[in-house]
Design a protein around this motif. Structure first.
Motif, short mmCIF file in Angstrom:
data_model
loop_
_atom_site.label_atom_id
_atom_site.label_comp_id
_atom_site.label_asym_id
_atom_site.label_seq_id
_atom_site.Cartn_x
_atom_site.Cartn_y
_atom_site.Cartn_z
N HIS A 113 0.74 -1.26 0.03
CA HIS A 113 -0.12 0.04 -0.14
C HIS A 113 0.92 1.40 -0.12
CE1 HIS A 113 -3.74 2.49 0.66
NE2 HIS A 113 -2.94 3.03 1.88
N HIS A 117 1.14 4.40 -2.59
CA HIS A 117 1.18 5.84 -2.22
C HIS A 117 2.11 6.63 -3.00
CE1 HIS A 117 -2.37 6.69 -0.05
NE2 HIS A 117 -2.12 5.95 0.94
N SER A 137 0.16 9.46 5.84
CA SER A 137 -1.29 8.98 5.83
C SER A 137 -1.83 8.68 7.21
CB SER A 137 -1.26 7.89 4.85
OG SER A 137 -0.66 6.69 5.53
N ASP A 299 -6.61 7.29 -0.55
CA ASP A 299 -6.66 5.69 -0.90
C ASP A 299 -7.13 5.91 -2.22
OD1 ASP A 299 -5.08 5.23 1.17
OD2 ASP A 299 -6.61 4.19 2.27
ZN ZN Z 1 -3.50 5.00 2.16
#
Ligand code: ZN
Ligand code: KG4
Length: 331
Positions: A113, A117, A137, A299
């Motif tokens: 993840h 980003h 984040s 996201d």
């Molecule tokens: Zn995220």
């Protein structure tokens, strides 16, 4: 047509994107946000998040294909967020991706993840190396140095809370609408009064910490309540944001002078913050600054797809841990 289908369900956004496999053009990005459902509870309820992903993933998938003007038979590869994230939410995306990959007989790639980003940068800019990325984040606060595509060196992370998590927590205590980050962002922009002084952690090297700032803001609020003093909510929120942003900026300045990157990026949900974006553009004149448009900061599956397109074939089908630091390991 040959496309890559990307799926992101690590938290409270069900997102699917379609990217051209050859040209890397982003053909569609659909994000179904569960924000309203979680707002009632003041934060993300993991059980509810997984259930809502299950309910919506199919319609998000159909919409993504429609908007990209392609059909299921155009899918040449599937990428899905492997972690980190809420386990139940991740499982919904992964089961959907695995089923589709078996059905269509196309390869499946598991994506980190945070690498996703960082690759949100590549959606609107050409990433240049050496590259330094500040990841801010809801779950992460990290400085990541990249000598080239696919090499990640995590210079430092937060020892405790992530910056976005603290934005949300402070906003909740101050009874500001969920999600906390955008609420504090708006209050800050309209606030013109003096600031309170909150601590800025000064840990060695690239380590960061947000729990001291969080406790300090919450304690000041509770003490003022007990003493029945008039509370200036905007002043507390704005002063908190000033300290929170200052810490990551100090570390970013330090890393720029030590690593001399050609380009820097600021990514993750908190990078959509107006004040943080302004400060970075103002203060870093001698290096190219890239901050994704706000829709690619929070996201989304486009960033997962872009990351997958840059995975090297000889490194296998999964995003691998390049540095041994724990925050990059997926259990
Ligand atoms: Zn995220
Ligand atoms: O990257 P993201 O969508 O999800 C995670 O991977 O965590 O980041 C969500 C975080 C939340 O904490 C949210 O409050 C914060 O990003 N956020 C903001 C803003 N927009 C979202 N924080 C500060 N200012 C904003 N404008």
């Amino acid at each position: 047509m040959s496309v890559l289908l990307a799926i992101e369900t690590s938290c409270d956004e069900t997102s699917i994107a379609v990217l051209d496999y050859q040209t890397h053009e982003l053909r569609s990005t659909v994000v179904y946000t569960q924000m309203q459902a979680h707002a009632k509870h003041g934060g993300v309820v993991p059980e509810l998040a997984s259930r809502m992903h299950t309910e919506h993933i199919e319609s998000v998938y159909k919409q993504a294909l429609d908007e990209a003007k392609c059909t299921q038979s155009d899918i040449a590869c599937i990428a899905v967020t492997k972690g980190p994230g809420l386990i139940g939410s991740l499982m919904v995306g992964q089961m959907f991706a695995k089923t589709l990959s078996l059905l269509l007989d196309v390869p499946l790639r598991g994506i980190h993840h945070i690498a996703g980003h960082i690759y949100a940068t590549q959606i609107e800019h050409e990433m240049k190396f050496p590259h330094l990325s500040l990841v801010v984040s809801g779950g992460h606060t990290e400085l990541v140095f990249m000598k080239a595509h696919n090499t990640f060196d995590v210079l430092g992370t937060t020892r405790d809370d992530a910056i976005g998590e603290v934005y949300d927590k402070v906003a909740r205590v101050l009874q500001l609408p969920y999600p906390g980050g955008p609420s504090i962002d708006r209050l800050f922009e309209s606030y013109t009064g003096p600031y309170l002084s909150f601590p800025i952690s000064d840990l060695p090297s690239y380590e960061m910490s947000y729990s001291g700032l969080k406790s300090s803001v919450i304690n000041m609020y509770h003490n003022a309540m007990q003493r029945k003093e008039t509370i200036d909510y905007a002043q507390i929120a704005a002063s908190f944001q000033k300290s929170a942003v200052e810490q990551v900026l100090q570390k970013l300045h330090k890393a720029v002078s030590e690593y001399h990157p050609k380009q820097i990026s600021v990514v993750g949900g908190v990078s959509s913050n107006t004040y943080l974006r302004r400060r970075v553009y103002e203060e870093f004149n001698n290096v190219e600054v890239c901050i994704p448009s706000p829709m690619y900061c929070t996201d989304n599956a486009a960033m997962i797809g872009m990351r997958a397109l840059y995975l090297q074939n000889d490194e296998g089908s999964e995003d691998i841990t390049m540095s041994a630091r724990s925050s990059w390991e997926i259990e």
